[in-house]
Design a protein around this motif. Structure first.
Motif, mmCIF file in Angstrom:
data_model
loop_
_atom_site.group_PDB
_atom_site.id
_atom_site.type_symbol
_atom_site.label_atom_id
_atom_site.label_comp_id
_atom_site.label_asym_id
_atom_site.label_seq_id
_atom_site.Cartn_x
_atom_site.Cartn_y
_atom_site.Cartn_z
ATOM 1 N N LEU A 212 -12.969 3.095 3.781
ATOM 2 C CA LEU A 212 -11.679 3.691 4.130
ATOM 3 C C LEU A 212 -10.656 2.620 4.481
ATOM 4 O O LEU A 212 -9.495 2.695 4.076
ATOM 5 C CB LEU A 212 -11.847 4.671 5.297
ATOM 6 N N VAL A 213 -11.081 1.608 5.240
ATOM 7 C CA VAL A 213 -10.182 0.502 5.594
ATOM 8 C C VAL A 213 -9.729 -0.235 4.333
ATOM 9 O O VAL A 213 -8.542 -0.505 4.141
ATOM 10 C CB VAL A 213 -10.875 -0.478 6.568
ATOM 11 N N LYS A 214 -10.680 -0.539 3.467
ATOM 12 C CA LYS A 214 -10.364 -1.259 2.229
ATOM 13 C C LYS A 214 -9.407 -0.463 1.349
ATOM 14 O O LYS A 214 -8.427 -1.005 0.822
ATOM 15 C CB LYS A 214 -11.659 -1.553 1.463
ATOM 16 N N ASN A 215 -9.669 0.818 1.214
ATOM 17 C CA ASN A 215 -8.830 1.646 0.343
ATOM 18 C C ASN A 215 -7.475 1.953 0.962
ATOM 19 O O ASN A 215 -6.505 2.201 0.251
ATOM 20 C CB ASN A 215 -9.558 2.940 -0.012
ATOM 21 N N LEU A 216 -7.391 1.930 2.303
ATOM 22 C CA LEU A 216 -6.098 2.077 2.958
ATOM 23 C C LEU A 216 -5.160 0.952 2.540
ATOM 24 O O LEU A 216 -4.002 1.190 2.163
ATOM 25 C CB LEU A 216 -6.269 2.080 4.477
ATOM 26 N N PHE A 217 -5.664 -0.268 2.581
ATOM 27 C CA PHE A 217 -4.841 -1.410 2.184
ATOM 28 C C PHE A 217 -4.572 -1.393 0.670
ATOM 29 O O PHE A 217 -3.490 -1.795 0.225
ATOM 30 C CB PHE A 217 -5.506 -2.721 2.604
ATOM 31 N N ALA A 218 -5.556 -0.925 -0.103
ATOM 32 C CA ALA A 218 -5.337 -0.819 -1.549
ATOM 33 C C ALA A 218 -4.216 0.171 -1.842
ATOM 34 O O ALA A 218 -3.355 -0.057 -2.704
ATOM 35 C CB ALA A 218 -6.627 -0.384 -2.243
#
Length: 441
Positions: A212-218
């Motif tokens: 979720l953190v990674k995809n938030l920034f993506a």
């Protein structure tokens, strides 16, 4: 077994299933997935509450059922003739599958996570302008430098002059940190605003939080210029210790990697964090927030403005000296405290309507057209008033009632019964943190 126990048991079993899946012990993983699904179905059918909680459990249950079917198909093919040697298999971490479905599964999972995060994009901008934020001039200037100017005048930020990538707003509860973020969302017309709380990024499902953190920034990179506002960032990025869970450590690591921009460019992305307890932040996370601004309790002039802003267009008899007196007497109160004081005072006219035994006719603006004057409105009065008519509020037509204005006595009464919510011990800690790491806002 209670709902909480049944759900906890299901989570424990599915966690073991995921571990076995990662270890490529597919037979045991299949058995555990199916066992966990039985528990989840029981919770859905008999015990789960309605709303998002039940929907979330149902979605997860479907995912584990799908995974079990994949493993069952793989094990069946592996048992047949012509099986290739080696460590092939349907890896749970999105690796290469012998049946060629890894890309589809990974894309489906990514699409699901992105959709979950899309819900936190602030589509309708809140109507909070810089002028609505009393005081906090340094904080407003820093946010303009980071969020407004780079979008409007990109040529100013070239070479070594780069905009701030991370700003931490810290201070006592109720001092306007989230309100400032709403002002940024309103004023940054060309930026996509992501309003996120730690609960949006922390999941009880194994491995999902860091995704979720990674995809938030993506997602932020796809929609840049963008602003990521994380409220209560301390609950996501507290100090590392030996006692913390592996899951918490992985979330923190992923957050550090994404803020650093490792492998990706963070140009056009501002991370805005807010916390009441900045001293618990991990030191590495603290360094990622290049600007750390102390949002202190409002000073007297700001408090005067807050009383006026919260009063708004409500009818009142307060004069400027009255507001000055309120500003002097409210030292130590936060902006949220002042909001409560005014809201309590605004209820006094309503209470007078409820308890009134006599009403009198007055003139006032029409509710349908404020420019027109209506002469037969009714307002509460004392029994000794020469124009008093004995009646209760139940007998007053709804379109004829006009409440009495808010008086200074109402404000002082509310102030005397409302205590400040910020204690001295927290203020000392915040001032110490500001002296060591921050700047005044």
């Amino acid at each position: 077994m209670s709902e909480a126990n049944t759900l906890q048991k299901a989570i424990e079993i599915v966690t073991k299933a995921t571990e076995e899946d990662y270890a490529q012990h597919y037979e045991e993983a299949l058995r555990l997935y199916l066992h966990a699904v039985e528990y989840f179905l029981h919770v859905i059918k008999y015990e789960a509450p309605g709303g998002k909680a039940k929907d979330s459990i149902r979605v997860k249950c479907q995912q584990y059922m799908d995974r079990a079917e994949q493993l069952k198909g793989y094990l069946k093919r592996r048992a047949g003739p012509g099986r290739a040697a080696g460590r092939e298999g349907p890896q749970a971490d999105g690796g290469s599958h012998s049946d060629g479905h890894s890309d589809n599964e990974e894309n489906s999972e990514k699409k699901k996570l992105l959709q979950q995060l899309a819900d936190v994009i602030l589509v309708e901008k809140p109507d909070v302008r810089w002028a609505d934020v009393a005081g906090l001039e340094s904080a407003k200037e820093a946010l303009k430098e980071a969020a407004i100017l780079p979008v409007k005048f990109p040529h100013l930020f070239t070479g070594k002059r780069t905009p701030w990538r991370g700003i931490l707003l810290f201070g006592p509860s109720g001092t306007g940190k989230s309100y400032l973020a709403k002002a940024v969302a309103t004023e940054a017309n060309n930026s996509t605003f992501f309003s996120v709380s730690s609960s949006d990024l922390v999941s009880k499902w194994l491995g999902e939080s860091e995704k979720l953190v990674k995809n938030l920034f993506a997602l932020a990179r796809q929609h840049k210029p963008s602003i990521i506002f994380i409220d209560e960032v301390d609950s996501l990025c507290g100090s590392r210790s030996e006692r913390e869970s592996e899951s918490a450590r992985r979330i923190k690591t992923e957050f550090l990697v994404q803020m650093q921009g490792v492998g990706n460019s963070n140009d056009g992305i501002l991370v805005l964090g807010a916390t009441n307890i900045p001293w618990v932040l991990d030191s590495a996370i603290r360094r990622r927030f290049e600007k750390r601004i102390y949002i202190a309790l409002p000073e007297e002039l700001a408090r005067i403005q807050m009383f006026k802003l919260n009063m708004g267009s409500t009818a009142h008899t307060l004069t400027h000296p009255d507001f000055q007196e309120l500003g002097r007497k409210s030292a130590g109160y936060s902006g949220a405290d002042i909001t409560i004081i005014v809201r309590e005072a605004l209820m006094e006219p309503v209470r007078k309507v409820q308890t009134a035994t006599h009403f009198k006719q007055v003139s006032g603006p029409s509710r349908t057209n404020p420019h027109d004057t209506v002469h037969d409105l009714l307002t509460p009065c004392s029994p000794g008033d020469p124009n008093a008519m004995e009646m209760t509020w139940m007998e007053v037509p709804s379109d004829k009632l006009i409440e009495p204005p808010v008086k200074m006595s109402d404000m002082l009464s509310s102030l005397s019964t409302t205590r400040p919510t910020v204690n001295e011990e927290d203020l000392k800690k915040l001032k110490k943190f500001t002296k060591e790491f921050g700047q005044e806002g």
